[in-house]
Design a protein around this motif. Structure first.
Motif, PDB file in Angstrom:
ATOM      1  N   THR A 139       0.869  -1.164   0.000  1.00 29.96           N
ATOM      2  CA  THR A 139       0.000   0.000   0.000  1.00 29.96           C
ATOM      3  C   THR A 139       0.913   1.223   0.000  1.00 29.96           C
ATOM      4  O   THR A 139       2.116   1.122   0.280  1.00 29.96           O
ATOM      5  CB  THR A 139      -0.881   0.030   1.261  1.00 29.96           C
ATOM      6  N   LEU A 140       0.366   2.383  -0.288  1.00 26.76           N
ATOM      7  CA  LEU A 140       1.185   3.594  -0.261  1.00 26.76           C
ATOM      8  C   LEU A 140       1.709   3.872   1.137  1.00 26.76           C
ATOM      9  O   LEU A 140       2.838   4.360   1.299  1.00 26.76           O
ATOM     10  CB  LEU A 140       0.394   4.788  -0.795  1.00 26.76           C
ATOM     11  N   SER A 141       0.934   3.542   2.169  1.00 24.48           N
ATOM     12  CA  SER A 141       1.396   3.771   3.538  1.00 24.48           C
ATOM     13  C   SER A 141       2.501   2.801   3.943  1.00 24.48           C
ATOM     14  O   SER A 141       3.347   3.128   4.771  1.00 24.48           O
ATOM     15  CB  SER A 141       0.231   3.684   4.526  1.00 24.48           C
ATOM     16  N   GLY A 142       2.528   1.608   3.358  1.00 26.86           N
ATOM     17  CA  GLY A 142       3.559   0.627   3.676  1.00 26.86           C
ATOM     18  C   GLY A 142       4.823   0.759   2.857  1.00 26.86           C
ATOM     19  O   GLY A 142       5.895   0.290   3.259  1.00 26.86           O
ATOM     20  N   ARG A 143       4.725   1.415   1.723  1.00 28.83           N
ATOM     21  CA  ARG A 143       5.863   1.498   0.810  1.00 28.83           C
ATOM     22  C   ARG A 143       7.147   2.039   1.454  1.00 28.83           C
ATOM     23  O   ARG A 143       8.228   1.471   1.233  1.00 28.83           O
ATOM     24  CB  ARG A 143       5.481   2.331  -0.415  1.00 28.83           C
ATOM     25  N   PRO A 144       7.094   3.110   2.256  1.00 32.09           N
ATOM     26  CA  PRO A 144       8.347   3.593   2.859  1.00 32.09           C
ATOM     27  C   PRO A 144       9.057   2.537   3.712  1.00 32.09           C
ATOM     28  O   PRO A 144      10.282   2.428   3.672  1.00 32.09           O
ATOM     29  CB  PRO A 144       7.901   4.793   3.705  1.00 32.09           C
ATOM     30  N   LEU A 145       8.308   1.760   4.477  1.00 33.21           N
ATOM     31  CA  LEU A 145       8.906   0.683   5.270  1.00 33.21           C
ATOM     32  C   LEU A 145       9.595  -0.324   4.362  1.00 33.21           C
ATOM     33  O   LEU A 145      10.741  -0.718   4.600  1.00 33.21           O
ATOM     34  CB  LEU A 145       7.835  -0.033   6.107  1.00 33.21           C
ATOM     35  N   TYR A 146       8.908  -0.746   3.312  1.00 33.80           N
ATOM     36  CA  TYR A 146       9.455  -1.771   2.439  1.00 33.80           C
ATOM     37  C   TYR A 146      10.692  -1.264   1.694  1.00 33.80           C
ATOM     38  O   TYR A 146      11.668  -2.006   1.536  1.00 33.80           O
ATOM     39  CB  TYR A 146       8.385  -2.273   1.470  1.00 33.80           C
ATOM     40  N   GLU A 147      10.670  -0.031   1.259  1.00 31.55           N
ATOM     41  CA  GLU A 147      11.859   0.533   0.602  1.00 31.55           C
ATOM     42  C   GLU A 147      13.034   0.598   1.571  1.00 31.55           C
ATOM     43  O   GLU A 147      14.158   0.258   1.212  1.00 31.55           O
ATOM     44  CB  GLU A 147      11.554   1.905   0.021  1.00 31.55           C
ATOM     45  N   ALA A 148      12.770   1.004   2.814  1.00 32.30           N
ATOM     46  CA  ALA A 148      13.836   1.065   3.824  1.00 32.30           C
ATOM     47  C   ALA A 148      14.406  -0.324   4.117  1.00 32.30           C
ATOM     48  O   ALA A 148      15.572  -0.454   4.493  1.00 32.30           O
ATOM     49  CB  ALA A 148      13.315   1.708   5.105  1.00 32.30           C
ATOM     50  N   ALA A 149      13.586  -1.364   3.911  1.00 32.15           N
ATOM     51  CA  ALA A 149      14.022  -2.740   4.146  1.00 32.15           C
ATOM     52  C   ALA A 149      14.642  -3.380   2.906  1.00 32.15           C
ATOM     53  O   ALA A 149      14.952  -4.568   2.911  1.00 32.15           O
ATOM     54  CB  ALA A 149      12.846  -3.578   4.637  1.00 32.15           C
ATOM     55  N   GLY A 150      14.813  -2.605   1.834  1.00 31.08           N
ATOM     56  CA  GLY A 150      15.505  -3.119   0.655  1.00 31.08           C
ATOM     57  C   GLY A 150      14.626  -3.583  -0.483  1.00 31.08           C
ATOM     58  O   GLY A 150      15.127  -4.094  -1.486  1.00 31.08           O
ATOM     59  N   PHE A 151      13.326  -3.419  -0.379  1.00 32.50           N
ATOM     60  CA  PHE A 151      12.431  -3.786  -1.481  1.00 32.50           C
ATOM     61  C   PHE A 151      12.440  -2.676  -2.527  1.00 32.50           C
ATOM     62  O   PHE A 151      12.512  -1.496  -2.190  1.00 32.50           O
ATOM     63  CB  PHE A 151      10.998  -3.991  -0.976  1.00 32.50           C
ATOM     64  N   ALA A 152      12.333  -3.068  -3.793  1.00 36.34           N
ATOM     65  CA  ALA A 152      12.302  -2.109  -4.898  1.00 36.34           C
ATOM     66  C   ALA A 152      11.000  -2.278  -5.678  1.00 36.34           C
ATOM     67  O   ALA A 152      10.527  -3.403  -5.885  1.00 36.34           O
ATOM     68  CB  ALA A 152      13.481  -2.336  -5.836  1.00 36.34           C
ATOM     69  N   PRO A 153      10.411  -1.168  -6.124  1.00 38.29           N
ATOM     70  CA  PRO A 153       9.176  -1.255  -6.919  1.00 38.29           C
ATOM     71  C   PRO A 153       9.434  -1.939  -8.262  1.00 38.29           C
ATOM     72  O   PRO A 153      10.458  -1.684  -8.886  1.00 38.29           O
ATOM     73  CB  PRO A 153       8.776   0.202  -7.145  1.00 38.29           C
ATOM     74  N   VAL A 154       8.504  -2.790  -8.672  1.00 34.97           N
ATOM     75  CA  VAL A 154       8.595  -3.418  -9.989  1.00 34.97           C
ATOM     76  C   VAL A 154       7.346  -3.175 -10.830  1.00 34.97           C
ATOM     77  O   VAL A 154       7.376  -3.375 -12.040  1.00 34.97           O
ATOM     78  CB  VAL A 154       8.893  -4.938  -9.905  1.00 34.97           C
ATOM     79  N   GLU A 155       6.248  -2.725 -10.180  1.00 33.26           N
ATOM     80  CA  GLU A 155       5.019  -2.467 -10.923  1.00 33.26           C
ATOM     81  C   GLU A 155       4.094  -1.593 -10.073  1.00 33.26           C
ATOM     82  O   GLU A 155       3.947  -1.831  -8.872  1.00 33.26           O
ATOM     83  CB  GLU A 155       4.316  -3.792 -11.237  1.00 33.26           C
ATOM     84  N   HIS A 156       3.483  -0.599 -10.706  1.00 37.46           N
ATOM     85  CA  HIS A 156       2.465   0.235 -10.063  1.00 37.46           C
ATOM     86  C   HIS A 156       1.126  -0.134 -10.675  1.00 37.46           C
ATOM     87  O   HIS A 156       1.020  -0.253 -11.898  1.00 37.46           O
ATOM     88  CB  HIS A 156       2.753   1.722 -10.301  1.00 37.46           C
ATOM     89  N   LEU A 157       0.103  -0.318  -9.848  1.00 41.93           N
ATOM     90  CA  LEU A 157      -1.210  -0.663 -10.353  1.00 41.93           C
ATOM     91  C   LEU A 157      -2.280  -0.146  -9.407  1.00 41.93           C
ATOM     92  O   LEU A 157      -1.963   0.397  -8.343  1.00 41.93           O
ATOM     93  CB  LEU A 157      -1.338  -2.174 -10.558  1.00 41.93           C
ATOM     94  N   THR A 158      -3.522  -0.304  -9.789  1.00 38.05           N
ATOM     95  CA  THR A 158      -4.633   0.010  -8.907  1.00 38.05           C
ATOM     96  C   THR A 158      -5.556  -1.190  -8.852  1.00 38.05           C
ATOM     97  O   THR A 158      -5.655  -1.960  -9.804  1.00 38.05           O
ATOM     98  CB  THR A 158      -5.432   1.247  -9.376  1.00 38.05           C
ATOM     99  N   ASP A 159      -6.215  -1.346  -7.716  1.00 35.86           N
ATOM    100  CA  ASP A 159      -7.201  -2.397  -7.539  1.00 35.86           C
ATOM    101  C   ASP A 159      -8.517  -1.701  -7.209  1.00 35.86           C
ATOM    102  O   ASP A 159      -8.632  -1.042  -6.170  1.00 35.86           O
ATOM    103  CB  ASP A 159      -6.788  -3.340  -6.417  1.00 35.86           C
ATOM    104  N   ALA A 160      -9.492  -1.823  -8.086  1.00 36.53           N
ATOM    105  CA  ALA A 160     -10.792  -1.178  -7.891  1.00 36.53           C
ATOM    106  C   ALA A 160     -11.871  -2.182  -7.505  1.00 36.53           C
ATOM    107  O   ALA A 160     -13.050  -1.862  -7.540  1.00 36.53           O
ATOM    108  CB  ALA A 160     -11.189  -0.434  -9.159  1.00 36.53           C
TER     109      ALA A 160
END
Length: 178
Positions: A139-160
């Motif tokens: 989620t957008l709120s979780g992304r900073p934690l995951y980036e700080a832990a070494g995760f990198a974005p590979v795809e942006h999408l939306t779920d409606a």
């Protein structure tokens, strides 16, 4: 504050549901609007298969559930028991990434290391089963934690599927060999 961890049981589900609801309602403010937060409830939640598989952790402090989260050796990337499109197929650790799933921190314990601890537990367990990569849907709120832990974005999408479109980010991390 001392945090402990253990594997979740089916008996934990009512307490975990309270943590999930509080996390969705409070920690997404500032990242999503009210409609998207409401929609999040339809696409997020706990997948009890993780509990049954013995891959879902509970973090406790002061006699309370501070957070929860886990990992999976199955194909489903995100969503709870009520979500459509789940896939219980087992992954091949040599080629497929293990999935980090259903991470939630109670707002009373946010930014105190609960999420990092869950990620560390997930990484160690997945590594022990031979996985070389972790993948998650942030989620957008979780992304900073995951980036700080070494995760990198590979795809942006939306779920409606819950109504209002909720932005999500698929992220990956190589597991370090120890």
């Amino acid at each position: 504050m001392t945090f402990t961890h253990r594997l979740a049981t089916r008996g934990d589900l009512p307490a975990l549901a309270t943590v999930v609801e509080a996390a969705i309602a409070e920690l997404q403010k500032g990242f999503l609007d009210a409609g998207q937060i409401a929609s999040s409830r339809a696409i997020m939640g706990i997948d009890t298969r993780l509990v049954d598989d013995g891959t879902y952790f509970v973090i406790e402090a002061e006699g309370r559930v501070a957070g929860c989260g886990g990992w999976s050796r199955r194909a489903t990337l995100y969503g709870g028991d009520h979500s459509a499109g789940r896939d219980a197929a087992l992954l091949d650790p040599a080629v497929d990434p293990a999935k980090v799933r259903a991470m939630y921190t109670h707002p009373d314990f946010a930014r105190r290391g609960v999420g990092r601890r869950i990620l560390s537990l997930c990484e160690a367990a997945a590594r022990a089963e031979g996985f070389r990569t972790l993948e998650l849907m942030a989620t957008l709120s979780g992304r900073p934690l995951y980036e700080a832990a070494g995760f990198a974005p590979v795809e942006h999408l939306t779920d409606a599927s819950g109504g209002a479109p909720v932005p999500l980010v698929r992220m990956r991390k190589a597991i370090t060999v120890r």
